[in-house]
Design an enzyme around this catalytic site. Structure first.
Site, PDB file in Angstrom:
ATOM      1  N   CYS A  21      69.947 -42.370  13.183  1.00 36.84           N
ATOM      2  CA  CYS A  21      69.876 -41.087  12.472  1.00 36.84           C
ATOM      3  C   CYS A  21      68.988 -40.116  13.247  1.00 36.84           C
ATOM      4  O   CYS A  21      68.358 -40.480  14.236  1.00 36.84           O
ATOM      5  CB  CYS A  21      69.349 -41.273  11.056  1.00 36.84           C
ATOM      6  SG  CYS A  21      67.631 -41.829  11.025  1.00 36.84           S
ATOM      7  N   CYS A  24      65.432 -41.135  13.663  1.00 39.72           N
ATOM      8  CA  CYS A  24      65.190 -42.062  14.781  1.00 39.72           C
ATOM      9  C   CYS A  24      64.861 -41.265  16.037  1.00 39.72           C
ATOM     10  O   CYS A  24      63.921 -41.588  16.770  1.00 39.72           O
ATOM     11  CB  CYS A  24      66.421 -42.939  15.031  1.00 39.72           C
ATOM     12  SG  CYS A  24      66.899 -43.990  13.662  1.00 39.72           S
ATOM     13  N   ASP A 431      84.133 -12.147  38.239  1.00 36.64           N
ATOM     14  CA  ASP A 431      84.106 -11.797  39.658  1.00 36.64           C
ATOM     15  C   ASP A 431      85.005 -12.693  40.489  1.00 36.64           C
ATOM     16  O   ASP A 431      84.979 -12.637  41.705  1.00 36.64           O
ATOM     17  CB  ASP A 431      82.671 -11.873  40.198  1.00 36.64           C
ATOM     18  CG  ASP A 431      82.144 -13.307  40.182  1.00 36.64           C
ATOM     19  OD1 ASP A 431      82.686 -14.115  39.417  1.00 36.64           O
ATOM     20  OD2 ASP A 431      81.201 -13.594  40.939  1.00 36.64           O
TER      21      ASP A 431
END
Length: 520
Positions: A21, A24, A431
């Protein structure tokens, strides 16, 4: 006089195993940042990596590994090939799949017994206990071990929520199964909640499995960039041509490049001439002519000619390797919104624990001891539903997928901050012609000067000459006339004049074509 020692920071990205999670990730970050010698640590929860900036004179990677191991996670500091990491992920996902399937199969009968036949059989509680026990001690074991390791450092994460909710429910049910008279003597029913324990663990395992599979798929961009590197390379050593793995090529080796090969290293052309497709670097899809003295780069594609290259940069030093690292760092970087999410996730679990305890206390205060079971169920419900995974996973996964998809299409994003700022862009200047064009030359119109003579015969000669050339414009001319049904003749002689055109001889007569390309 004071001697000044300049410390040089080293920045490395390490794979991390065991994260479940966002909390963690927050725990790992805070532990590493609190370690002497570590200047910065950023965990990519979706990518399962941590980027650490540290002073190598103060702390070593093995010490970082030990620090992370103390709170229940594994930091892979040893050099891992992409194949080895992929094998570990596949094995981990396979093991998670087995646990999910087993937990699901055992949870179904527990759920049926607990919800539809509760109290119908004297042995029902014992049957549910036997079916739930493997789920707790094997399939969901890592929730409890992870929670214990976090608790040792006064930390909490999703494992803490799952372990507390299912652990309390299981312990309460086990007590009522072994010693039901305790509550019966007090006029209360000895309820058991094995079905809640089994189903909760099974569903969380299923969610983790789907989440891990999704995270694995989101890393495909890096794997595709890795795929631009050939596995085997032809080199000349001691005047003998041989094939060696890419990892064994060293600067100074003479590399042989055949038509269609991907360039394995950054180097310099020492023999031969060809066209190299460098769109993955420049964005320009038209191949670039290469001859002796020109530079070539790993990941680009050789066209029809053969080349010999002198390797200058190999492995992690090539431009392609730098691009891969840049994409990995961008995927692991944190946008400003993610930093806010991390702060919320960091305090989320303690707040949830407090709310759960207050829920139980409220039931006991306002309902009395007779509402102990209801209070317990309510507390467990708070712990289970308050999983912060979606909160912590959504943003890093979105960044990882977005940056990865951009890399697949030749768009490189520096970091998540740049990506978030892009929402304010209202004009884009391009460009490079290859950015907005197809990059495949095609003949649209043909104009001949007056008095050229036999036009069909000249077209036949022109077509036959261009059919021998590998130049992209020549290929466009060849395709144009071939679609008109013309058939190429074999010239008596043919010469490609680099940068100017081609010269050919038919029936004793010499012909010369010159091609001028005007880029607008």
């Amino acid at each position: 006089m004071e001697a000044r020692i300049d410390t040089k920071l080293e920045k490395k990205t390490f794979p991390v195993e065991g994260m479940t999670c966002a909390s963690c990730a927050s725990s790992i970050e805070s532990m590493l940042r609190a370690t002497a010698g570590v200047q910065e640590a950023n965990v990519n929860f979706a990518g399962k990596t941590v980027q650490v900036a540290y002073e190598p004179t103060i702390i070593k990677p093995l010490q970082l590994k030990e620090t992370v191991h103390e709170i229940g996670f594994e930091l892979l500091v040893e050099e891992q090939t992409e194949q080895e990491l992929e094998q570990r992920e596949v094995a981990s996902l396979h093991q998670l799949r087995i646990k999910t399937v087993v937990a699901g199969m055992l949870a179904v009968p527990v759920f049926i017994l607990g919800m539809f036949f509760h109290g119908s059989f004297s042995w029902g509680n014992w049957a549910m206990l036997l079916l739930t026990l493997p789920i707790v001690v094997w399939a969901g074991r890592h929730f409890y071990t992870g929670a214990v390791k976090q608790a040792k450092h006064w930390r909490a994460n999703m494992d803490t929520l799952v372990a507390l909710s299912t652990g309390i429910a299981f312990a309460f049910s086990l007590f009522n199964t072994i010693y039901p008279s305790f509550f019966l003597n007090r006029g209360l029913m000895p309820h058991v909640y094995y079905e809640a324990v089994a189903v909760i663990i099974a569903f969380i395992l299923l969610g983790k499995f789907l989440e891990e599979r999704a995270k694995g798929r989101s890393a495909t961009a890096i794997k595709k960039l890795m795929g631009l590197q050939p596995k085997v390379v032809r080199i000349i050593r001691n005047e003998v041509e041989q094939e060696v793995p890419l990892e064994q090529v060293q600067p100074g080796d003479l590399v042989v490049l055949l038509p269609g090969d991907r360039v394995p290293v950054d180097g310099e052309v020492v023999a031969g001439a060809s066209y190299i497709e460098e769109s993955m670097l420049s964005g320009e899809p038209l191949p670039v002519q290469k001859q002796k003295g020109d530079q070539v780069f790993a990941g680009t594609i050789n066209q029809k000619g053969s080349l010999q290259l002198l390797a200058r940069r190999t492995g992690s030093e090539t431009i392609l390797a730098h691009i891969i690292r840049m994409v990995q760092e961008a995927q692991g970087s944190k946008a400003p919104v993610q930093k806010l999410v991390d702060k919320i996730a960091g305090i989320f679990v303690p707040v949830v624990l407090l709310i759960a305890v207050l829920t139980l206390v409220a039931w006991l205060v306002f309902g009395g001891q007779s509402y102990w079971s209801e209070g317990l169920v309510s507390m467990i419900s708070v712990l289970v539903i308050a999983c912060p995974c979606a909160l912590g996973l959504a943003t890093p996964t979105a960044i990882m997928v977005g940056v990865g998809r951009g890399a697949e299409n030749g768009i490189l994003v520096k970091d998540a901050v740049s990506l978030e700022k892009a929402q304010h862009v209202n004009a884009v200047l391009l460009d490079k012609t290859g950015t907005i064009t197809v990059g495949k030359p095609a003949v649209t119109d043909v104009s001949w000067a007056g008095g050229v003579g036999d036009k069909p015969a000249l077209e036949q000669l022109f077509f036959s000459m261009e059919a021998q050339s590998e130049h992209p414009v020549a290929q466009a001319i060849y395709t144009h006339y071939k679609e008109q049904g013309l058939k190429a003749q074999q010239p008596d002689s043919f010469t490609s004049i680099t940068g100017h055109g081609v010269e050919a001889s038919f029936n004793g007569k010499n012909y010369l074509t010159r091609v001028a390309i005007i880029k607008l």
